[in-house]
Design a protein around this motif. Structure first.
Motif, PDB file in Angstrom:
ATOM      1  N   ILE A 113      24.298  24.527  16.466  1.00  0.00           N
ATOM      2  CA  ILE A 113      23.729  25.057  15.369  1.00  0.00           C
ATOM      3  C   ILE A 113      21.997  24.729  15.397  1.00  0.00           C
ATOM      4  CG2 ILE A 113      23.348  25.667  12.948  1.00  0.00           C
ATOM      5  CD1 ILE A 113      26.495  24.930  12.747  1.00  0.00           C
ATOM      6  N   GLU A 114      21.283  25.526  15.813  1.00  0.00           N
ATOM      7  CA  GLU A 114      19.822  25.347  16.133  1.00  0.00           C
ATOM      8  C   GLU A 114      18.989  25.664  14.756  1.00  0.00           C
ATOM      9  OE1 GLU A 114      19.207  23.333  18.579  1.00  0.00           O
ATOM     10  OE2 GLU A 114      20.566  23.556  19.926  1.00  0.00           O
ATOM     11  N   VAL A 166      23.904  20.548   3.627  1.00  0.00           N
ATOM     12  CA  VAL A 166      24.933  20.286   4.639  1.00  0.00           C
ATOM     13  C   VAL A 166      24.263  20.451   6.030  1.00  0.00           C
ATOM     14  CG1 VAL A 166      26.029  22.679   4.058  1.00  0.00           C
ATOM     15  CG2 VAL A 166      27.166  20.705   5.096  1.00  0.00           C
ATOM     16  N   VAL A 167      24.761  19.719   7.099  1.00  0.00           N
ATOM     17  CA  VAL A 167      24.435  19.940   8.409  1.00  0.00           C
ATOM     18  C   VAL A 167      25.583  19.783   9.254  1.00  0.00           C
ATOM     19  CG1 VAL A 167      21.992  19.369   8.169  1.00  0.00           C
ATOM     20  CG2 VAL A 167      23.388  17.560   8.801  1.00  0.00           C
ATOM     21  N   ALA A 168      25.621  20.327  10.409  1.00  0.00           N
ATOM     22  CA  ALA A 168      26.689  20.179  11.283  1.00  0.00           C
ATOM     23  C   ALA A 168      26.097  20.336  12.579  1.00  0.00           C
ATOM     24  CB  ALA A 168      27.676  21.137  11.218  1.00  0.00           C
ATOM     25  N   PRO A 169      26.779  19.857  13.945  1.00  0.00           N
ATOM     26  CA  PRO A 169      26.255  20.275  15.048  1.00  0.00           C
ATOM     27  C   PRO A 169      26.912  21.202  15.759  1.00  0.00           C
ATOM     28  CG  PRO A 169      27.915  18.408  15.128  1.00  0.00           C
ATOM     29  CD  PRO A 169      27.853  18.793  13.877  1.00  0.00           C
ATOM     30  N   CYS A 197      19.579  26.960   7.269  1.00  0.00           N
ATOM     31  CA  CYS A 197      19.490  27.228   6.041  1.00  0.00           C
ATOM     32  C   CYS A 197      20.469  26.003   5.646  1.00  0.00           C
ATOM     33  CB  CYS A 197      20.362  28.305   5.345  1.00  0.00           C
ATOM     34  SG  CYS A 197      20.961  28.329   3.647  1.00  0.00           S
ATOM     35  N   LEU A 198      19.949  24.964   4.702  1.00  0.00           N
ATOM     36  CA  LEU A 198      20.712  23.567   4.411  1.00  0.00           C
ATOM     37  C   LEU A 198      21.589  23.761   3.308  1.00  0.00           C
ATOM     38  CD1 LEU A 198      17.645  21.156   4.573  1.00  0.00           C
ATOM     39  CD2 LEU A 198      19.489  21.392   6.144  1.00  0.00           C
ATOM     40  N   ILE A 219      24.646  32.752   5.365  1.00  0.00           N
ATOM     41  CA  ILE A 219      25.743  33.501   4.800  1.00  0.00           C
ATOM     42  C   ILE A 219      25.643  33.194   3.291  1.00  0.00           C
ATOM     43  CG2 ILE A 219      27.266  33.241   6.602  1.00  0.00           C
ATOM     44  CD1 ILE A 219      28.592  31.035   5.289  1.00  0.00           C
ATOM     45  N   CYS A 220      24.504  32.634   2.727  1.00  0.00           N
ATOM     46  CA  CYS A 220      24.631  32.075   1.403  1.00  0.00           C
ATOM     47  C   CYS A 220      24.339  33.689   0.416  1.00  0.00           C
ATOM     48  CB  CYS A 220      23.322  31.728   1.116  1.00  0.00           C
ATOM     49  SG  CYS A 220      23.447  30.040   1.744  1.00  0.00           S
TER      50      CYS A 220
END
Length: 233
Positions: free
Chosen positions: A43-44, A72-75, A48-49, A59-60
């Protein structure tokens, strides 16, 4: 001697196979990560945090619920070998996968949350019976790895106070209802005025993270930031 070495090599591969540190697939002994995980889609930015996805894949607008956490963040996205790695960790008794998966989360935390001064890192708890049955809580192991790499104190903050239905079997519209009021603060925990980093393995709708964040905020947490290993897009 070369024939003997070849025999030893074959025996080692059959008895003690080398496995990918992210997904547990069998790989050559000169590798650490399998080719599929090396090429897995990260995820670059820009992100969207709120949902953790790339802004072009946000997808908000489809979400009906506003998250209780700050961001929220994720690799990675939850797909292909990354998804298999998450399932292998939980279902195939491979807790060691959390070492590399947690390191990936830690790198992402440093990348996006670098300026934030966290008071502690905590995790989504399991029901005591479920944790005893599995033998470990993968979210706790991930949080411990993040704590170790990022230098943030690890503190258990929450417990699961009621049994919930398995989230992955619920429709998206039911997941917030399923997780409503599922957590409470541990008796010796103190959330008041704290910036808290909350860790889990996967975010789908964000219902579990939101429920946990709401509990922490109800007990006075200043802000709750989340980080997970993979996001379902």
């Amino acid at each position: 001697m070369s024939i003997l070495n070849e025999i030893i090599h074959i025996l080692k591969r059959s008895l003690f196979p080398n496995r990918c540190r992210l997904c547990s697939e069998i790989i050559d002994y000169n590798k650490i990560i399998c080719d599929e995980c090396l090429s897995a889609r990260r995820i670059e930015p820009p992100l969207c945090l709120k949902c953790g996805c790339k802004k072009s894949e946000c997808i908000c607008k489809r979400e009906r619920h506003k998250p209780e956490y700050r961001s929220v963040v994720a690799p990675y996205y939850y797909e292909d070998s990354i998804a298999r790695g998450v399932l292998s960790c939980k279902m195939n008794d491979l807790p060691d996968l959390t070492k590399t998966q947690g390191a990936c989360i830690a790198q992402t935390v440093k990348k996006y949350y670098g300026p934030i001064q966290f008071d502690c890192v905590t995790y989504i708890p399991m029901r005591r019976y479920d944790e005893r049955y599995r033998g470990y809580n993968q979210s706790e192991l991930l949080a411990a790895r993040v704590s170790e790499i990022c230098g943030i104190p690890l503190k258990p903050m929450l417990y699961k106070k009621r049994r919930t239905k398995i989230q992955k079997r619920q429709k998206a519209s039911n997941r917030y209802v399923n997780m409503y009021n599922a957590f409470d603060l541990l008796e010796d925990a103190d959330a008041d005025g704290k910036n808290i980093l909350l860790i889990d393995d996967v975010k789908t709708t964000g219902a579990t993270l939101s429920s946990a964040a709401l509990t922490l905020k109800a007990y006075g947490a200043k802000a709750v930031y989340c980080a997970v290993f993979a996001i379902v897009k």
